[in-house]
Design an enzyme around this catalytic site. Structure first.
Site, PDB file in Angstrom:
ATOM      1  N   LYS A 187       0.852  -1.205   0.000  1.00 32.52           N
ATOM      2  CA  LYS A 187       0.000   0.000   0.000  1.00 32.52           C
ATOM      3  C   LYS A 187       0.889   1.257   0.000  1.00 32.52           C
ATOM      4  CE  LYS A 187      -1.711   1.617   4.012  1.00 32.52           C
ATOM      5  NZ  LYS A 187      -1.429   3.040   4.273  1.00 32.52           N
ATOM      6  N   ASN A 188       1.890   1.260   0.863  1.00 27.81           N
ATOM      7  CA  ASN A 188       2.682   2.484   1.045  1.00 27.81           C
ATOM      8  C   ASN A 188       3.704   2.711  -0.049  1.00 27.81           C
ATOM      9  OD1 ASN A 188       1.125   2.920   3.244  1.00 27.81           O
ATOM     10  ND2 ASN A 188       2.673   2.322   4.748  1.00 27.81           N
TER      11      ASN A 188
ATOM     12  N   ARG B 107      -6.780   9.093   3.184  1.00 28.23           N
ATOM     13  CA  ARG B 107      -6.056   9.598   4.356  1.00 28.23           C
ATOM     14  C   ARG B 107      -4.768  10.311   3.942  1.00 28.23           C
ATOM     15  NH1 ARG B 107      -7.887  11.232   7.799  1.00 28.23           N
ATOM     16  NH2 ARG B 107      -9.051   9.494   8.623  1.00 28.23           N
TER      17      ARG B 107
ATOM     18  N   CYS C 248      -5.794  12.439  12.044  1.00 27.37           N
ATOM     19  CA  CYS C 248      -6.330  11.103  11.790  1.00 27.37           C
ATOM     20  C   CYS C 248      -6.231  10.369  13.114  1.00 27.37           C
ATOM     21  CB  CYS C 248      -5.537  10.396  10.702  1.00 27.37           C
ATOM     22  SG  CYS C 248      -3.980   9.754  11.296  1.00 27.37           S
TER      23      CYS C 248
ATOM     24  N   ARG D 289      -0.906  14.562  12.298  1.00 23.76           N
ATOM     25  CA  ARG D 289      -0.366  14.376  10.932  1.00 23.76           C
ATOM     26  C   ARG D 289       0.019  15.719  10.302  1.00 23.76           C
ATOM     27  NH1 ARG D 289      -1.566   8.999   9.498  1.00 23.76           N
ATOM     28  NH2 ARG D 289       0.136   9.046   7.998  1.00 23.76           N
TER      29      ARG D 289
ATOM     30  N   ASP E 119       4.409   0.817  11.935  1.00 27.10           N
ATOM     31  CA  ASP E 119       3.203   0.156  11.422  1.00 27.10           C
ATOM     32  C   ASP E 119       3.073  -1.267  11.946  1.00 27.10           C
ATOM     33  OD1 ASP E 119       3.350   1.714   8.123  1.00 27.10           O
ATOM     34  OD2 ASP E 119       2.779   2.471  10.096  1.00 27.10           O
TER      35      ASP E 119
ATOM     36  N   ARG F 254      -8.823  -0.561   4.163  1.00 24.90           N
ATOM     37  CA  ARG F 254      -7.990   0.465   3.513  1.00 24.90           C
ATOM     38  C   ARG F 254      -6.652  -0.130   3.095  1.00 24.90           C
ATOM     39  NH1 ARG F 254      -6.197   4.555   7.202  1.00 24.90           N
ATOM     40  NH2 ARG F 254      -4.840   4.959   5.424  1.00 24.90           N
TER      41      ARG F 254
HETATM   42  C1  EPZ Z   1       3.897   6.984   5.988  1.00 27.67           C
HETATM   43  O1  EPZ Z   1       3.092   8.006   6.548  1.00 27.67           O
HETATM   44  C2  EPZ Z   1       3.017   5.753   5.908  1.00 27.67           C
HETATM   45  N1  EPZ Z   1       1.868   6.018   5.048  1.00 27.67           N
HETATM   46  C3  EPZ Z   1       2.517   5.375   7.313  1.00 27.67           C
HETATM   47  O2  EPZ Z   1       1.778   4.171   7.190  1.00 27.67           O
HETATM   48  C4  EPZ Z   1       3.735   5.111   8.199  1.00 27.67           C
HETATM   49  O3  EPZ Z   1       3.295   4.835   9.510  1.00 27.67           O
HETATM   50  C5  EPZ Z   1       4.643   6.349   8.206  1.00 27.67           C
HETATM   51  O4  EPZ Z   1       5.012   6.692   6.846  1.00 27.67           O
HETATM   52  C6  EPZ Z   1       5.912   6.115   9.008  1.00 27.67           C
HETATM   53  O5  EPZ Z   1       6.608   5.029   8.484  1.00 27.67           O
HETATM   54  C7  EPZ Z   1       2.031   5.980   3.702  1.00 27.67           C
HETATM   55  O6  EPZ Z   1       3.123   5.751   3.208  1.00 27.67           O
HETATM   56  C8  EPZ Z   1       0.815   6.222   2.870  1.00 27.67           C
HETATM   57  P1  EPZ Z   1       5.818  10.433   8.170  1.00 27.67           P
HETATM   58  P2  EPZ Z   1       3.633   9.542   6.587  1.00 27.67           P
HETATM   59  O7  EPZ Z   1       5.682  11.675   7.391  1.00 27.67           O
HETATM   60  O8  EPZ Z   1       4.399   9.822   5.360  1.00 27.67           O
HETATM   61  C9  EPZ Z   1       5.614  13.553  11.712  1.00 27.67           C
HETATM   62  C10 EPZ Z   1       0.042   2.679   7.634  1.00 27.67           C
HETATM   63  O9  EPZ Z   1      -0.377   2.174   8.678  1.00 27.67           O
HETATM   64  N2  EPZ Z   1       5.624  14.553  10.646  1.00 27.67           N
HETATM   65  O10 EPZ Z   1       7.077   9.631   8.073  1.00 27.67           O
HETATM   66  O11 EPZ Z   1       2.489  10.406   6.923  1.00 27.67           O
HETATM   67  C11 EPZ Z   1       4.314  12.761  11.728  1.00 27.67           C
HETATM   68  O12 EPZ Z   1       3.314  13.449  12.453  1.00 27.67           O
HETATM   69  C12 EPZ Z   1       0.395   4.144   7.589  1.00 27.67           C
HETATM   70  O13 EPZ Z   1       0.251   2.065   6.563  1.00 27.67           O
HETATM   71  C13 EPZ Z   1       5.750  15.890  10.994  1.00 27.67           C
HETATM   72  O14 EPZ Z   1       5.850  16.249  12.157  1.00 27.67           O
HETATM   73  O15 EPZ Z   1       4.619   9.448   7.843  1.00 27.67           O
HETATM   74  C14 EPZ Z   1       4.719  11.481  12.402  1.00 27.67           C
HETATM   75  O16 EPZ Z   1       4.716  11.665  13.790  1.00 27.67           O
HETATM   76  C15 EPZ Z   1       0.138   4.835   8.913  1.00 27.67           C
HETATM   77  N3  EPZ Z   1       5.749  16.816  10.003  1.00 27.67           N
HETATM   78  C16 EPZ Z   1       6.161  11.268  11.917  1.00 27.67           C
HETATM   79  O17 EPZ Z   1       6.617  12.559  11.457  1.00 27.67           O
HETATM   80  C17 EPZ Z   1       5.638  16.472   8.674  1.00 27.67           C
HETATM   81  O18 EPZ Z   1       5.665  17.368   7.801  1.00 27.67           O
HETATM   82  C18 EPZ Z   1       6.277  10.281  10.757  1.00 27.67           C
HETATM   83  O19 EPZ Z   1       5.485  10.783   9.705  1.00 27.67           O
HETATM   84  C19 EPZ Z   1       5.518  15.110   8.345  1.00 27.67           C
HETATM   85  C20 EPZ Z   1       5.522  14.160   9.350  1.00 27.67           C
END
Ligand code: EPZ
Length: 429
Positions: free
Chosen positions: A21-22, A91, A115, A120, A305, A397
């Site tokens: 998915k990711n 999402r 979410c 997020r 995850d 999802r």
């Molecule tokens: C991706 O989300 C994945 N989703 C998530 O999978 C996964 O948990 C996550 O990466 C971490 O590995 C997809 O790829 C579609 P991040 P993403 O930006 O890109 C903070 C699942 O279950 N952050 O690496 O949104 C954020 O709040 C889903 O499959 C900021 O503060 O994750 C979080 O605490 C859930 N500012 C941390 O960083 C930003 O601008 C990691 O977020 C961006 C992120």
């Protein structure tokens, strides 16, 4: 829609792992920048993918799905305006930001919004893009970006955000010079995005390391690409085997992406036997050992995850395990639901302590997010009696045919209409 699972049974047999998915979501978004025909194989048929396909179709592109193959032709004019109700269904709609900036020179994206996992925020995305010269205006309708041009140069993420890395990689392809991305996310899905873009004609290097270099290009070609398999779905079935003391084999699995998950499972007393790069057999004992500490970290650390998923397997371990969630501020939604099944868990801040119990019992529980829902399925498989899981749209999802796959492994599991659907069916019967 609800799942009804009767636990207390061992699993056996073979389960095929679906595409990631990711990985597929950012790759589908990236097809926008090629203006060509892309054929993607190993795509999972899940609701997040169907939402993304709907958005590409709304933009005016030709998209067709045939089993695990999605064909996208983005050689048409389109408008970068997607109604919020369509964007909102996805999402992670923020994955379109970099592609819109690249293709249209502008983007109007609704906030991904909070979410189940927390706020997020997208400050890292916006910080790097604005340093590159993107003019960003935020108001209650969302984020309006204008990118008359993007500056090449060296940019450093203050946290290795997966989505921000993907958006910057995609946007960088229209910069006026090479872009060096420091402290990027190193997840396998980032490598897959690089490999897809390079197959389509880009020249990106370093994905999976601390430094990614993007050479701008706007010349792409038709291409065919197979998306990597889903390491979190694989972890889910490994954990289901662990929770039920079973031996099962996974096929089409991303064996090399499972390192940290396998390390934890082996500490629990589970034996994982790889047979090739895509096939592995897992053999679990009837009683699992607890794990002193599981701390989620950016890749190559233990994946956030898989946190809920491994917790579900630890519920009946012979002792106390400790889990620390370092990535999301609210990723213990599964705990209250697991406790309804007899689990003994305490949460303090970002630390959860799991006190192993001899038995779990079936209950009526609710999926509160994607991986929390998967954790409930795993717990239901190892519990005595029946468990009814509500709100499984969260699970749908990200998991293709989960109940079908579990039944093929010998689980007693079925899909029931939701209470509302049942009431409607009754009214019209
Ligand atoms: C991706 O989300 C994945 N989703 C998530 O999978 C996964 O948990 C996550 O990466 C971490 O590995 C997809 O790829 C579609 P991040 P993403 O930006 O890109 C903070 C699942 O279950 N952050 O690496 O949104 C954020 O709040 C889903 O499959 C900021 O503060 O994750 C979080 O605490 C859930 N500012 C941390 O960083 C930003 O601008 C990691 O977020 C961006 C992120």
């Amino acid at each position: 829609m609800r799942y009804l699972i009767e636990g207390g049974r061992k699993l056996s047999g073979t389960v095929p792992i679906s595409g990631s998915k990711n990985a597929v979501l950012p790759i589908l978004a990236a097809t926008i920048i090629t203006g060509k025909k892309t054929v993607l194989h190993n795509c999972p048929d899940i609701s997040d993918v169907r939402c993304t396909v709907d958005i590409l179709k709304y933009l005016g592109y030709h998209v067709s799905m045939d089993a695990d193959t999605i064909t996208v032709d983005t050689g048409f004019d389109a408008s970068p305006r997607v109604p919020s109700q369509l964007m909102g269904k996805l999402r992670s709609s923020i994955i379109f930001l970099g592609a819109f900036i690249n293709r249209f020179g502008s983007a109007q994206i609704s906030y991904p919004g909070g979410c189940e996992l927390g706020k997020r925020p997208i400050d890292i995305h916006l910080s790097i893009l604005s340093q590159m010269g993107v003019q960003i205006h935020e108001d209650i309708t969302g984020i309006n970006c204008k990118a008359p041009s993007l500056k090449g140069g060296e940019y450093r993420l203050n946290f290795p955000s997966v989505g921000a890395t993907e958006n910057v990689m995609i946007a960088s392809l229209i910069a006026d010079g090479p872009v060096i991305i420091k402290n990027p996310a190193k997840e396998p899905e980032i490598v897959d995005l690089q490999n897809f873009l390079n197959k389509a004609g880009a020249c990106i290097n370093g994905a999976g390391t601390d430094c990614i270099t993007v050479t701008p290009t706007n010349t792409f070609s038709d291409c065919e690409y197979s998306v990597c398999s889903d390491r979190i779905e694989a972890a889910t079935y490994l954990s289901a085997a662990a929770a039920t003391g079973s031996t099962i084999t996974l096929t089409n699995a991303p064996v090399s992406d499972l390192g940290k998950t396998v390390n934890i499972l082996e500490k629990m007393g589970v034996i994982v036997m790889p047979h090739s790069q895509t096939v592995l057999t897992v053999t679990a004992p009837n009683h699992l050992k607890p794990v002193d500490m599981i701390a989620t970290m950016p890749h190559p650390g233990f994946p956030t995850d898989a946190q809920a998923i491994l917790m579900a397997a630890l519920l009946r371990a012979a002792g106390t395990s400790m889990i620390v969630e370092n990535i999301f501020e609210n990723r213990y939604n599964h705990v209250e639901e697991l406790k309804k099944m007899g689990a003994q868990i305490t949460v303090s801040g970002n630390t959860a302590r799991v006190y192993g119990v001899k038995e779990l019992h079936g209950a009526r529980v609710r999926a509160r997010d994607l991986r929390a829902g998967a954790a409930l399925v795993i717990a239901a498989l190892s519990a005595e009696g029946k468990t009814l899981i509500d709100d499984v749209y969260h699970i749908e999802r990200g998991y293709e045919n989960m109940i079908l796959k579990l039944r093929s492994l010998g689980a007693k599991a079925e899909i029931l209409p939701s209470a509302e659907q049942s009431a409607t069916l009754l009214r019209h019967s």
